[in-house]
Structures are given as structure tokens and as C-alpha cells.
Design an enzyme around this catalytic site. Sequence first.
Site, PDB file in Angstrom:
ATOM      1  N   ASN A   1     -15.033   1.427 -20.019  1.00  8.97           N
ATOM      2  CA  ASN A   1     -13.602   1.274 -20.303  1.00  8.97           C
ATOM      3  C   ASN A   1     -12.893   2.568 -20.717  1.00  8.97           C
ATOM      4  O   ASN A   1     -11.675   2.574 -20.851  1.00  8.97           O
ATOM      5  CB  ASN A   1     -13.346   0.183 -21.366  1.00  8.97           C
ATOM      6  CG  ASN A   1     -13.789  -1.181 -20.892  1.00  8.97           C
ATOM      7  OD1 ASN A   1     -13.393  -1.613 -19.814  1.00  8.97           O
ATOM      8  ND2 ASN A   1     -14.629  -1.851 -21.652  1.00  8.97           N
TER       9      ASN A   1
ATOM     10  N   ARG B   1      -4.002   1.101 -22.185  1.00  6.49           N
ATOM     11  CA  ARG B   1      -3.773   0.096 -23.230  1.00  6.49           C
ATOM     12  C   ARG B   1      -4.259   0.645 -24.568  1.00  6.49           C
ATOM     13  O   ARG B   1      -4.922   1.656 -24.634  1.00  6.49           O
ATOM     14  CB  ARG B   1      -4.523  -1.197 -22.888  1.00  6.49           C
ATOM     15  CG  ARG B   1      -3.875  -1.963 -21.740  1.00  6.49           C
ATOM     16  CD  ARG B   1      -4.573  -3.280 -21.469  1.00  6.49           C
ATOM     17  NE  ARG B   1      -4.589  -4.121 -22.660  1.00  6.49           N
ATOM     18  CZ  ARG B   1      -5.701  -4.607 -23.234  1.00  6.49           C
ATOM     19  NH1 ARG B   1      -6.863  -4.326 -22.730  1.00  6.49           N
ATOM     20  NH2 ARG B   1      -5.636  -5.353 -24.294  1.00  6.49           N
TER      21      ARG B   1
ATOM     22  N   TYR C   1      -6.461   4.588 -29.334  1.00  6.46           N
ATOM     23  CA  TYR C   1      -7.071   5.649 -28.523  1.00  6.46           C
ATOM     24  C   TYR C   1      -6.089   6.723 -28.048  1.00  6.46           C
ATOM     25  O   TYR C   1      -6.484   7.644 -27.337  1.00  6.46           O
ATOM     26  CB  TYR C   1      -7.777   5.019 -27.307  1.00  6.46           C
ATOM     27  CG  TYR C   1      -8.834   4.017 -27.702  1.00  6.46           C
ATOM     28  CD1 TYR C   1      -9.944   4.405 -28.445  1.00  6.46           C
ATOM     29  CD2 TYR C   1      -8.712   2.662 -27.355  1.00  6.46           C
ATOM     30  CE1 TYR C   1     -10.908   3.486 -28.832  1.00  6.46           C
ATOM     31  CE2 TYR C   1      -9.673   1.737 -27.729  1.00  6.46           C
ATOM     32  CZ  TYR C   1     -10.769   2.156 -28.464  1.00  6.46           C
ATOM     33  OH  TYR C   1     -11.725   1.250 -28.852  1.00  6.46           O
TER      34      TYR C   1
ATOM     35  N   ARG D   1     -18.676  -2.809 -35.298  1.00 10.50           N
ATOM     36  CA  ARG D   1     -18.704  -1.437 -34.786  1.00 10.50           C
ATOM     37  C   ARG D   1     -19.446  -0.488 -35.728  1.00 10.50           C
ATOM     38  O   ARG D   1     -19.528   0.707 -35.486  1.00 10.50           O
ATOM     39  CB  ARG D   1     -17.280  -0.905 -34.563  1.00 10.50           C
ATOM     40  CG  ARG D   1     -16.528  -1.650 -33.481  1.00 10.50           C
ATOM     41  CD  ARG D   1     -15.213  -0.983 -33.155  1.00 10.50           C
ATOM     42  NE  ARG D   1     -14.322  -1.916 -32.508  1.00 10.50           N
ATOM     43  CZ  ARG D   1     -14.288  -2.146 -31.186  1.00 10.50           C
ATOM     44  NH1 ARG D   1     -15.060  -1.461 -30.381  1.00 10.50           N
ATOM     45  NH2 ARG D   1     -13.459  -3.036 -30.690  1.00 10.50           N
TER      46      ARG D   1
END
Length: 150
Positions: free
Chosen positions: A10, A17, A22, A110
Site C-alpha cells: 500500500n 489517501r 502519511y 502496530r
Amino acid sequence: MRILVLNGPNLNMLGVREPAIYGRQSYPDLERYICTAARELGVEYDMRQSNYEGELVSWIQEAYGIYDGIVINPAAYTHTSIAILDALKSVCIPAVEVHLSDPMQREEFRRISFPGMACCKTVAGKGFDGYREAMAFLMMRNIEMRMKQQ
Ligand code: CA2
């Protein structure tokens, strides 16, 4: 000094997006950034992205004897992939884990990194600059290792 820069699933969607996490820059922007950083640091590099765990594993295996360092952002495979951890361990090439965001400041799931367990350094939360820091670290480490061998 030859560095292999690997990006996981990704990351090719950068800028499309989730700009709040990011950033707004795209994957081609990252490619240009790495190209400039590598030229400034005086290192050779190849950069690849895959959405497939096995492909990342194969690229790590093929790096043996060709690259002096690996910079890897395993993306979501960070939190699941013992296969990437084992591949990094098997080639014994100094590796640095990079994350654009800081996974430790995000969701609980995460907070674990399997590939990170085979890396000599993790750079997180610094955006594109994290890749430059990782390459500079590997470069300095390579110089130090060569001096010790003399
Ligand atoms: O912060 C990072 O670099 C991550 O490795 C990015 C991964 C995430 O799973 C890690 O926990 C941390 C996700 C990469 C997906 O990138 C996207 C880009 C644009 C839109 C959606 C996802």
C-alpha cells in the site's frame, strides 16, 4: 556501497489517501526523494515496492552478496511477518527499519515489529527524511566496519 530500499504493501498509494498520517506526497515523490538523498550521500541504491510478502522475502534473499545494506519499510507486514524477519536474519545484511509515521503512537496492534527484530536501527515518525537517515546510518556503519577490518 549499495543499498536496497524495500517498501511494503500500500505504500504505492501514498498521497492518495490518509494525508493526515502519511502526508500529501506520492510514491513517485518518495522515489525522487530517495534518488536525491542517495546522490548526496554518494551511495548506489535500488528501490522496490511490493504488495506481496513472498516477493519482499525473495528480494531480501536475492540481496545476499549484492547489497551492503537494506532499508525496509515493511508497512503492514511490520506487525505480522515472521517470514520477513527470518529472511533478514538469513542474509545477515545490516538492515534499518523505516516508518513514515510512528507506529508506537498509533493503535495497539502496530506496537510490535517482527522485521525490526532483525534490524540494527528503527527510524519512525520522520516521513521521507527517515529514509535518508537510514541510508546515512548504513553508510557510516559500512565505513566503520571497513576501518575495523584494516
Ligand atoms: O508509517 C509507516 O510507514 C507504516 O509502515 C505504514 C503502513 C502501516 O501499516 C504501518 O503500521 C506503518 C501502512 C502503509 C499504507 O500506506 C498508505 C498510504 C496511503 C493511503 C493508505 C495507506
